[in-house]
Design a protein around this motif. Structure first.
Motif, PDB file in Angstrom:
ATOM      1  N   ALA A 194       0.154   9.312 -10.944  1.00 34.10           N
ATOM      2  CA  ALA A 194      -0.913   8.456 -11.681  1.00 34.10           C
ATOM      3  C   ALA A 194      -2.070   8.309 -10.449  1.00 34.10           C
ATOM      4  O   ALA A 194      -2.184   8.587  -9.541  1.00 34.10           O
ATOM      5  CB  ALA A 194      -0.103   6.897 -11.757  1.00 34.10           C
ATOM      6  N   GLY A 195      -3.139   7.708 -11.432  1.00 33.17           N
ATOM      7  CA  GLY A 195      -4.317   7.630 -10.610  1.00 33.17           C
ATOM      8  C   GLY A 195      -4.320   5.934  -9.735  1.00 33.17           C
ATOM      9  O   GLY A 195      -3.412   5.414  -9.945  1.00 33.17           O
ATOM     10  N   LEU A 196      -5.111   5.951  -8.658  1.00 33.88           N
ATOM     11  CA  LEU A 196      -5.270   4.888  -7.895  1.00 33.88           C
ATOM     12  C   LEU A 196      -5.030   3.464  -8.719  1.00 33.88           C
ATOM     13  O   LEU A 196      -4.248   2.574  -8.466  1.00 33.88           O
ATOM     14  CB  LEU A 196      -6.179   4.743  -6.923  1.00 33.88           C
ATOM     15  N   LYS A 197      -5.954   3.353  -9.487  1.00 30.58           N
ATOM     16  CA  LYS A 197      -6.066   1.941 -10.486  1.00 30.58           C
ATOM     17  C   LYS A 197      -4.606   2.032 -11.084  1.00 30.58           C
ATOM     18  O   LYS A 197      -3.954   0.703 -10.936  1.00 30.58           O
ATOM     19  CB  LYS A 197      -7.309   1.972 -11.318  1.00 30.58           C
ATOM     20  N   GLU A 198      -4.113   2.853 -11.783  1.00 28.47           N
ATOM     21  CA  GLU A 198      -2.917   2.716 -12.376  1.00 28.47           C
ATOM     22  C   GLU A 198      -1.715   2.353 -11.737  1.00 28.47           C
ATOM     23  O   GLU A 198      -0.953   1.522 -11.950  1.00 28.47           O
ATOM     24  CB  GLU A 198      -2.573   4.073 -13.256  1.00 28.47           C
ATOM     25  N   GLU A 233       3.568   5.809  -2.971  1.00 28.20           N
ATOM     26  CA  GLU A 233       4.864   6.461  -3.380  1.00 28.20           C
ATOM     27  C   GLU A 233       4.886   6.672  -4.884  1.00 28.20           C
ATOM     28  O   GLU A 233       5.329   7.556  -5.354  1.00 28.20           O
ATOM     29  CB  GLU A 233       6.092   5.699  -2.968  1.00 28.20           C
ATOM     30  N   TYR A 234       4.392   5.782  -5.514  1.00 28.74           N
ATOM     31  CA  TYR A 234       4.474   5.559  -6.876  1.00 28.74           C
ATOM     32  C   TYR A 234       3.319   6.590  -7.415  1.00 28.74           C
ATOM     33  O   TYR A 234       3.425   7.362  -8.320  1.00 28.74           O
ATOM     34  CB  TYR A 234       3.639   4.232  -7.492  1.00 28.74           C
ATOM     35  N   ARG A 235       2.267   6.927  -6.819  1.00 31.89           N
ATOM     36  CA  ARG A 235       1.257   7.969  -7.010  1.00 31.89           C
ATOM     37  C   ARG A 235       1.934   9.384  -7.091  1.00 31.89           C
ATOM     38  O   ARG A 235       1.626  10.263  -7.706  1.00 31.89           O
ATOM     39  CB  ARG A 235      -0.120   7.850  -6.423  1.00 31.89           C
ATOM     40  N   LYS A 236       2.774   9.409  -5.764  1.00 37.77           N
ATOM     41  CA  LYS A 236       3.157  10.716  -5.405  1.00 37.77           C
ATOM     42  C   LYS A 236       4.226  11.102  -6.531  1.00 37.77           C
ATOM     43  O   LYS A 236       4.569  12.027  -6.847  1.00 37.77           O
ATOM     44  CB  LYS A 236       3.819  10.626  -4.098  1.00 37.77           C
ATOM     45  N   ALA A 237       5.018  10.046  -7.008  1.00 36.96           N
ATOM     46  CA  ALA A 237       6.254  10.324  -7.831  1.00 36.96           C
ATOM     47  C   ALA A 237       5.709  10.438  -9.286  1.00 36.96           C
ATOM     48  O   ALA A 237       6.273  11.156 -10.069  1.00 36.96           O
ATOM     49  CB  ALA A 237       7.222   8.955  -7.868  1.00 36.96           C
ATOM     50  N   THR A 238       4.651   9.723  -9.642  1.00 34.60           N
ATOM     51  CA  THR A 238       4.178   9.889 -11.065  1.00 34.60           C
ATOM     52  C   THR A 238       2.900  10.558 -11.288  1.00 34.60           C
ATOM     53  O   THR A 238       2.580  10.986 -12.560  1.00 34.60           O
ATOM     54  CB  THR A 238       3.954   8.370 -11.655  1.00 34.60           C
ATOM     55  N   ILE A 298       1.024  -1.234  -0.161  1.00 35.45           N
ATOM     56  CA  ILE A 298       0.129  -0.125  -0.041  1.00 35.45           C
ATOM     57  C   ILE A 298       0.794   1.146  -0.089  1.00 35.45           C
ATOM     58  O   ILE A 298       0.645   2.250  -0.766  1.00 35.45           O
ATOM     59  CB  ILE A 298      -1.099   0.019   1.142  1.00 35.45           C
ATOM     60  N   GLN A 299       1.902   1.279   0.918  1.00 36.00           N
ATOM     61  CA  GLN A 299       2.770   2.363   0.731  1.00 36.00           C
ATOM     62  C   GLN A 299       3.511   2.439  -0.498  1.00 36.00           C
ATOM     63  O   GLN A 299       3.736   3.618  -0.979  1.00 36.00           O
ATOM     64  CB  GLN A 299       4.057   2.351   1.905  1.00 36.00           C
TER      65      GLN A 299
END
Length: 103
Positions: free
Chosen positions: A84-88, A77-82, A72-73
């Motif tokens: 991106a939306g939650l699903k992506e 982090e992926y969303r913060k860096a990119t 989950i973390q």
């Protein structure tokens, strides 16, 4: 008796709505089944040809979180860096986990 008459006149309409809803759900289930079949065939073709799905470009912190077992973390982090939306983000992190056999 007065309450029975409006209900009786609405019954055919309710039945039509129910039949249409069931038909649409059945069509959706059929599409999901067909898509899953196409994906299985594509996976077999890729395996036969020795083609691997490319690994997504991910920031190091995402991989660190994933290696630590904090999926989950890693998604956060992926969303913060990119951006991106939650699903992506979830799909990208799960793909990375599968490719690295991290469960």
């Amino acid at each position: 008796m007065e309450r029975v008459v409006p209900f009786a006149s609405m019954l055919p309409l309710l039945l039509v709505v129910l039949v249409v809803a069931i038909g649409r759900r059945s069509a959706m289930n059929h599409r999901v089944y067909r898509l899953a079949a196409v994906e299985r065939k594509l996976d077999l073709i890729m395996a036969h040809l020795g083609i691997r799905e490319p690994e997504p470009d991910v920031p190091g912190v995402v991989l660190q979180e994933l290696l630590a077992g904090r999926k989950i973390q890693a998604i956060k982090e992926y969303r913060k860096a990119t951006g991106a939306g939650l699903k992506e983000a979830k799909d990208a992190v799960e793909l990375l986990a599968r490719q690295r056999n991290l469960g």
